[in-house]
Each structure stands twice: as structure tokens, then as C-alpha cells.
Design an enzyme around this catalytic site. Structure first.
Site, PDB file in Angstrom:
ATOM      1  N   LYS A  32       0.992  -1.308  -0.076  1.00 24.13           N
ATOM      2  CA  LYS A  32       0.048  -0.011  -0.091  1.00 24.13           C
ATOM      3  C   LYS A  32       1.027   1.166   0.093  1.00 24.13           C
ATOM      4  CE  LYS A  32      -3.032   3.184   1.637  1.00 24.13           C
ATOM      5  NZ  LYS A  32      -2.021   4.239   1.939  1.00 24.13           N
ATOM      6  N   CYS A  58      11.933   8.239  13.077  1.00 26.58           N
ATOM      7  CA  CYS A  58      11.142   7.395  14.212  1.00 26.58           C
ATOM      8  C   CYS A  58      12.164   7.427  15.336  1.00 26.58           C
ATOM      9  CB  CYS A  58      10.839   5.915  13.786  1.00 26.58           C
ATOM     10  SG  CYS A  58      11.941   5.082  12.793  1.00 26.58           S
ATOM     11  N   GLY A 114      -2.000   5.012  13.205  1.00 32.11           N
ATOM     12  CA  GLY A 114      -2.380   4.463  12.076  1.00 32.11           C
ATOM     13  C   GLY A 114      -2.258   2.759  12.369  1.00 32.11           C
ATOM     14  N   GLU A 159       5.753  -1.104  12.883  1.00 29.00           N
ATOM     15  CA  GLU A 159       6.681  -0.166  13.561  1.00 29.00           C
ATOM     16  C   GLU A 159       6.210   1.002  13.649  1.00 29.00           C
ATOM     17  OE1 GLU A 159       9.473  -1.278  14.990  1.00 29.00           O
ATOM     18  OE2 GLU A 159       9.284  -3.393  14.429  1.00 29.00           O
ATOM     19  N   SER A 219       2.602   5.666  12.002  1.00 31.18           N
ATOM     20  CA  SER A 219       1.973   6.394  13.258  1.00 31.18           C
ATOM     21  C   SER A 219       1.520   5.570  14.141  1.00 31.18           C
ATOM     22  CB  SER A 219       1.181   7.514  12.816  1.00 31.18           C
ATOM     23  OG  SER A 219       0.216   7.127  12.329  1.00 31.18           O
TER      24      SER A 219
HETATM   25  P1  NAP Z   1       1.085   7.132   8.855  1.00 28.83           P
HETATM   26  O1  NAP Z   1       0.281   8.240   8.396  1.00 28.83           O
HETATM   27  O2  NAP Z   1       0.534   6.220   9.851  1.00 28.83           O
HETATM   28  O3  NAP Z   1       1.000   6.347   7.558  1.00 28.83           O
HETATM   29  C1  NAP Z   1       1.699   5.045   7.137  1.00 28.83           C
HETATM   30  C2  NAP Z   1       0.502   4.212   6.301  1.00 28.83           C
HETATM   31  O4  NAP Z   1      -0.583   3.838   7.123  1.00 28.83           O
HETATM   32  C3  NAP Z   1      -0.075   4.953   5.156  1.00 28.83           C
HETATM   33  O5  NAP Z   1      -0.116   3.710   4.115  1.00 28.83           O
HETATM   34  C4  NAP Z   1      -1.170   5.177   5.377  1.00 28.83           C
HETATM   35  O6  NAP Z   1      -2.241   5.371   4.421  1.00 28.83           O
HETATM   36  C5  NAP Z   1      -1.885   3.966   6.540  1.00 28.83           C
HETATM   37  N1  NAP Z   1      -2.714   4.615   7.327  1.00 28.83           N
HETATM   38  C6  NAP Z   1      -2.587   5.583   8.242  1.00 28.83           C
HETATM   39  N2  NAP Z   1      -3.632   5.688   9.197  1.00 28.83           N
HETATM   40  C7  NAP Z   1      -4.508   4.535   8.902  1.00 28.83           C
HETATM   41  C8  NAP Z   1      -5.850   4.116   9.325  1.00 28.83           C
HETATM   42  N3  NAP Z   1      -6.364   4.859  10.130  1.00 28.83           N
HETATM   43  N4  NAP Z   1      -6.501   3.168   8.660  1.00 28.83           N
HETATM   44  C9  NAP Z   1      -5.799   2.520   7.550  1.00 28.83           C
HETATM   45  N5  NAP Z   1      -4.502   2.977   7.102  1.00 28.83           N
HETATM   46  C10 NAP Z   1      -3.979   3.931   7.729  1.00 28.83           C
HETATM   47  O7  NAP Z   1       2.512   7.339   9.043  1.00 28.83           O
HETATM   48  P2  NAP Z   1       3.497   8.215   8.336  1.00 28.83           P
HETATM   49  O8  NAP Z   1       3.016   9.840   8.364  1.00 28.83           O
HETATM   50  O9  NAP Z   1       3.843   7.871   7.020  1.00 28.83           O
HETATM   51  O10 NAP Z   1       4.964   8.345   9.130  1.00 28.83           O
HETATM   52  C11 NAP Z   1       5.170   8.857  10.125  1.00 28.83           C
HETATM   53  C12 NAP Z   1       5.024   8.264  11.588  1.00 28.83           C
HETATM   54  O11 NAP Z   1       5.749   6.734  11.181  1.00 28.83           O
HETATM   55  C13 NAP Z   1       5.785   8.615  12.572  1.00 28.83           C
HETATM   56  O12 NAP Z   1       5.146   8.686  13.615  1.00 28.83           O
HETATM   57  C14 NAP Z   1       7.221   7.940  12.754  1.00 28.83           C
HETATM   58  O13 NAP Z   1       7.610   7.840  14.139  1.00 28.83           O
HETATM   59  C15 NAP Z   1       6.748   6.567  12.146  1.00 28.83           C
HETATM   60  N6  NAP Z   1       7.870   5.853  11.563  1.00 28.83           N
HETATM   61  C16 NAP Z   1       8.285   4.603  12.378  1.00 28.83           C
HETATM   62  C17 NAP Z   1       9.267   3.829  11.792  1.00 28.83           C
HETATM   63  C18 NAP Z   1       9.586   2.533  12.618  1.00 28.83           C
HETATM   64  O14 NAP Z   1      10.351   1.880  12.136  1.00 28.83           O
HETATM   65  N7  NAP Z   1       9.503   2.430  13.860  1.00 28.83           N
HETATM   66  C19 NAP Z   1       9.867   4.328  10.834  1.00 28.83           C
HETATM   67  C20 NAP Z   1       9.634   5.223  10.129  1.00 28.83           C
HETATM   68  C21 NAP Z   1       8.424   6.211  10.666  1.00 28.83           C
HETATM   69  P3  NAP Z   1      -3.072   6.630   4.276  1.00 28.83           P
HETATM   70  O15 NAP Z   1      -2.416   7.902   4.680  1.00 28.83           O
HETATM   71  O16 NAP Z   1      -3.762   6.576   3.090  1.00 28.83           O
HETATM   72  O17 NAP Z   1      -4.276   6.278   5.327  1.00 28.83           O
END
Ligand code: NAP
Length: 490
Positions: free
Chosen positions: A167, A285, A228, A248, A225
Site C-alpha cells: 500500500k 522514528c 495508523g 513499527e 504512526s
Molecule cells: P501514517 O500516516 O501512519 O501512514 C502510514 C501508512 O498507514 C500509510 O499507508 C497510511 O495510508 C496508512 N494509514 C494511516 N492511518 C490509517 C488508518 N487509520 N487506517 C488505515 N490505514 C492507515 O505514518 P507516516 O506519516 O507515513 O509516518 C510517520 C510516522 O511513522 C511517525 O510517527 C514515525 O515515527 C513513524 N515511523 C516509524 C518507523 C519505525 O520503524 N518504527 C519508521 C519510520 C516512521 P493513508 O494515509 O492513505 O491512510
């Protein structure tokens, strides 16, 4: 038809043609195709898996200029960082190729028959592993290569013998589409089914939800996040047949700066820390979002050095306008919960300025809002009266990808207690340097207790990422032909 419009992350202006969002039928087709590719791919030997992973790495490198230009346009992360990230991505693909070729996914545990009576006696048993099936991979916005279409989740799933349906992240649809084009050319050249690596694009969260709900999906791998990840994990668990979900998530990565370290190297540590807090505009992250310091003269001397070093940093624009809005709201929320601003950098719009805030340990422990990840160039100092308070603060954090301990070099009872607290809540504990920068190695552990990960026993970075997509099976009194396959599924 619903579309996604690629956007210039620096200006907010539309760029290029809109991209069609995947319909419900498209998503169903992508998963069905992945499922059809599964049996044959699961039975491939390591050489075949390695050939695909290496060809993908070569193809990414061959298209480097175009891909980095698209990534830069859609993320504003800059060509230096993005070229480095592409290098890391191809390194990772080749590393999993090596692991597959060395037979790691096919390792078996041989437990020969024991004669006599139970409980000691038993039949001949062999424990091996089988790939789970098609994996839904959810790309993150902040790593357009390394945690996106051909990132670590895709590489490790393929090496394990699983097809993937990615995705794409809606913040870089143009880049994702181009990487999908690269993948299709490689699959055609190697005469492999196109369904082995599918891509879906969603204009809303519905696409990801449909994907994780699909009955033919066998596991989810998510980087993004906490909100998400929690939503998608709930979907994975609510299925008629729940599936493993490796999320993650976000993390605040405490750095404990003990007086002994600050006294010895305060100026150097202030510069290093300021660089880590603002690296990639703080959109990591592993960003050090929390600094734990003991009251006393070394801390008093260090904080102005950190303020100065941070005020000299010039972060670049964030990944998107929405990310910037969330950053400003996150900083406001810390202040509303009682944090005091020590530095309110104004930045050069649309780039935010660095932020440094401070709060007492007691307040931090009382108010959950202070423990939220603020994704961007900011950090919160927590002032502690003693080491007991430091440990209480770590306990309140609960889960983090990393904890950094500066100044715990001697074997003392206090340091042992500190290390124990750090290991209790983090996947990686550092004793030097800063948490940003996650090496792809054998010993890496990228994933800690909630809220940093949904599966703290696993890692999304490093060799062990492969294990997430393999399930153990015990073969009892198996025939010679089956054992002769050496752990390669039939
Ligand atoms: P995000 O907004 O959560 O998006 C990640 C994926 O999840 C996208 O494909 C998004 O698609 C989908 N998504 C988000 N909310 C959803 C929901 N309620 N239902 C279904 N799908 C959902 O994260 P981001 O903005 O890309 O990344 C930033 C975050 O990632 C930060 O918090 C960072 O710390 C974390 N991160 C963690 C790591 C790790 O390895 N732990 C690495 C990098 C980043 P849609 O937008 O289309 O919904």
C-alpha cells in the site's frame, strides 16, 4: 475515478498528472495475483530469491537519477539524504539476497528419534519454517525508499518466500508508481509473475483497510504512526481469521545525559544532539524527542550549549503541509500540558524552526500528552532530581525504539539499575552516539514495547526481519524425499 495528485513538498503545488487510486476490484485483483504467485515462490531455492532481490537493487540504481528527483520533489528531503537512503535500500535488498542464498530461510532443526519409553523417547522430528503467504506492506512517508515500496518489509518478505502487496504512501504517489514500473520490468525480465510484488494506491484510508481485511492476505507489515498502526492492527485482529501484524510505530527515544558525560564532553554532545534532533527536519522514528537530565551544575551548563547549537540549525521543509500542521499542534500540546519553551525557532517558512522545551519529571509522569511523539525538529527536556526519578520517567515512557545512556560506563549499582530500566522499555540501548541512523546488520533490533511497535519480539530492520514471515512446522517421521529438500518448502 478517484485520483491522487503528486505534490511538490516545498511549494505545495501540484506536479504532473494525477494518479488513479486503486479501486476495490484493483485491490482484490492485486491480492489474488499475489496469492496465485505464492506456492511457486515459496518453493523457490535461495538462488532464485537472491537473483530477484539483486536484480531489483540493480534496477533501482540504474534509475537512481529519476527516482531521487521524484523522491526529492515529493518529500523535500534533499538529494544527499535521498541518495544515501537509496544506497541503504539496495544494500538491504542485497543483504536479504545473501541470506536467502546462504539458506537462512530454510534452516532446519534436526531432532533424531530417541528409543525407549516416554517422556524421553520420541519419534524423529525436524523443525523447519514455511512462508506465511501474501504480505500487505504499508509504506511510511518519511523513508520514501527504505520503508516504502522496495523497503525492508518487501525485501525480507520476498527473501522469506512471501509475495507482497504494497500500500503506497499517499505522500509520494509519483515515486511509488515509478518504483512499481521498475519492479514490473525486473519481474518480466526474470520471467516471474507480476503479481509477486503488487502495488495499490489509496486516496483514503479505505484502501489500506480493504487490503488488511482481504482473506488471502496472511500478514501485515506496517511502518508509520502509532494511531495508523493501532487502527490497522485492530482490523487485522477483527478478521474472521486474525493474522500477524508487524507494526513499527512512533517513538520518543529518551536520551539520558548523566552529569559525568556532560562534564567531560558537554559542548561536543550539545552539537551532536542538535544535529540529531533536526536531522531530516526531525522526521525520524528514532528522533531523540526526550532528554533526561539530573538537576545540577553540569546540566545547567549544558542546556544553554544545546539551545545555542539548536538555534544554529536550519531544518528544511517538512514532508507535507499536514505534517507541518501536526508538528505545530504537537508543540502546542506539550506547552498546554505544562512544558516551558526554551527555544522557539521561527524557521524559514515553510520550514519549521527547532523547538526545545522543558518540564519537571513529576509533571511528565502525570500528563500523558507529554509522552506523545512530536514528529519534527523538537525535543523535551525532563528535569529529574535523582536517578530514581530518571527510572520513573523511563517507566512512564513504557515503550521506545531506543534509549540512549550517556555516562553509564562504570559498573556501579546505579548504572546497573539504569541499564535494567532502559532494557525494559527499549529495543535498542545505546551507550554512545545518537539514536538516529539504524544500521542494517545481524544484531539490529528495531522495535520495542508499545507504543513503539505492535510486535516487540520482532524487528523490521536487520537480518531477523526475515523471521517475521516464516512459521515453524515440525515434521514427524517425515519421508526421506521431504527431508532431502533441505528445508525448502514443496
Ligand atoms: P501514517 O500516516 O501512519 O501512514 C502510514 C501508512 O498507514 C500509510 O499507508 C497510511 O495510508 C496508512 N494509514 C494511516 N492511518 C490509517 C488508518 N487509520 N487506517 C488505515 N490505514 C492507515 O505514518 P507516516 O506519516 O507515513 O509516518 C510517520 C510516522 O511513522 C511517525 O510517527 C514515525 O515515527 C513513524 N515511523 C516509524 C518507523 C519505525 O520503524 N518504527 C519508521 C519510520 C516512521 P493513508 O494515509 O492513505 O491512510
Amino acid at each position: 475515478m478517484t485520483t491522487l495528485q503528486p505534490v511538490n513538498a516545498r511549494t505545495g503545488a501540484a506536479h504532473g498528472k494525477p494518479i488513479a487510486a486503486s479501486s476495490a476490484d484493483d485491490i482484490d485483483q492485486a491480492v489474488t495475483d499475489a496469492h496465485q504467485a505464492f506456492t511457486a515462490w515459496a518453493a523457490t531455492p535461495g538462488d532464485s530469491r537472491a537473483a530477484l532481490l539483486r536484480a531489483l537493487a540493480d534496477a533501482l540504481e540504474a534509475e537512481r537519477d529519476t527516482l531521487v528527483a521524484w523522491a526529492d520533489l515529493e518529500t523535500a528531503l534533499g538529494p544527499v539524504r535521498l541518495n544515501g537512503e537509496l544506497d541503504r535500500t539496495t544494500f538491504q535488498l542485497r543483504r536479504f539476497a545473501d541470506l536467502a542464498q546462504r539458506g537462512v530461510p530454510f534452516e532446519v532443526l534436526d531432532d533424531p528419534a530417541v528409543a525407549g519409553s516416554p517422556p524421553a523417547a520420541h519419534a524423529a522430528m525436524v523443525r523447519q519454517r514455511v512462508p506465511l503467504g501474501p504480505v500487505a506492506v504499508f509504506a511510511a512517508s518519511n523513508f520514501p525508499f527504505a520503508f516504502s515500496v522496495l523497503g525492508g518489509d518487501t525485501a525480507s518478505a520476498l527473501a522469506a518466500g512471501c509475495p507482497v502487496v504494497v500500500k503506497a504512501h499517499p505522500a509520494h504517489p509519483g515515486l511509488s508508481q515509478r518504483v512499481a514500473g521498475v519492479i514490473q520490468r525486473v519481474l518480466r525480465t526474470l520471467d516471474l509473475p507480476l503479481g509477486l510484488i503488487g502495488l495499490v494506491q489509496g486516496a483514503t484510508v479505505d484502501a489500506g483497510v480493504q487490503l488488511i481485511r482481504h482473506p488471502l492476505i496472511a500478514a501485515g507489515a506496517f511502518t508509520g504512526s502509532t494511531r495508523g498502526g493501532a487502527a490497522l492492527q485492530a482490523e487485522a485482529n477483527a478478521r474472521a481469521r486474525p493474522i500477524p501484524f508487524y507494526g513499527e510505530l512512533g517513538s520518543i527515544n529518551p536520551v539520558v545525559a548523566l552529569p559525568v558525560a556532560l562534564a567531560a564532553r558537554g559542548a561536543e554532545l550539545a552539537r551532536t544532539l542538535a544535529g540529531s534532533i533536526t536531522l531530516g527536519c526531525g522526521q525520524f522514528c528514532t528522533n531523540p524527542g526526550l532528554l533526561l537530565m539530573l538537576d545540577g551544575p553540569d546540566t545547567e551548563a549544558f542546556i544553554p550549549q544545546l539551545v545555542l547549537a539548536l538555534s544554529r540549525q536550519q531544518p528544511h521543509p517538512m514532508l507535507s503541509a499536514a505534517m507541518r500542521k501536526a508538528f505545530d499542534a504537537g508543540v502546542r500540546s506539550l506547552m498546554d500540558a505544562g512544558a516551558l519553551s526554551l527555544l522557539q525557532g521561527q524557521g524559514t517558512p515553510p520550514a519549521p524552526g527547532p523547538q526545545l522545551l522543558q518540564v519537571s519529571a513529576q509533571r511528565f509522569i502525570e500528563r500523558a500528552e507529554l509522552r506523545e511523539e512530536v514528529f519534527g525538529p523538537s525535543s523535551l527536556i525532563v528535569r529529574c532530581a535523582n536517578l530514581d526519578e530518571v527510572r520513573q520517567v523511563l517507566e512512564a515512557v513504557g515503550g521506545s525504539l531506543t534509549v540512549t545512556l550517556w555516562g553509564a560506563d562504570e559498573d556501579t549499582a546505579d548504572n546497573r539499575a539504569l541499564v535494567r530500566s532502559a532494557m525494559q522499555i527499549a529495543g535498542r540501548v545505546l551507550f554512545a552516539g545518537v539514536p538516529t541512523g539504524v544500521a542494517v546488520t545481524a544484531a539490529q533490533q528495531h522495535g520495542g514495547p508499545w507504543p513503539s511497535s505492535t510486535a516487540p519480539m520482532t524487528t523490521s530492520v536487520g537480518d531477523a526481519a526475515l523471521d517475521r514471515f516464516l512459521r515453524p512446522v515440525c515434521l514427524q517421521d517425515a519421508p526421506a524425499w521431504l527431508l532431502g529438500r533441505g528445508g525448502v518448502p514443496c
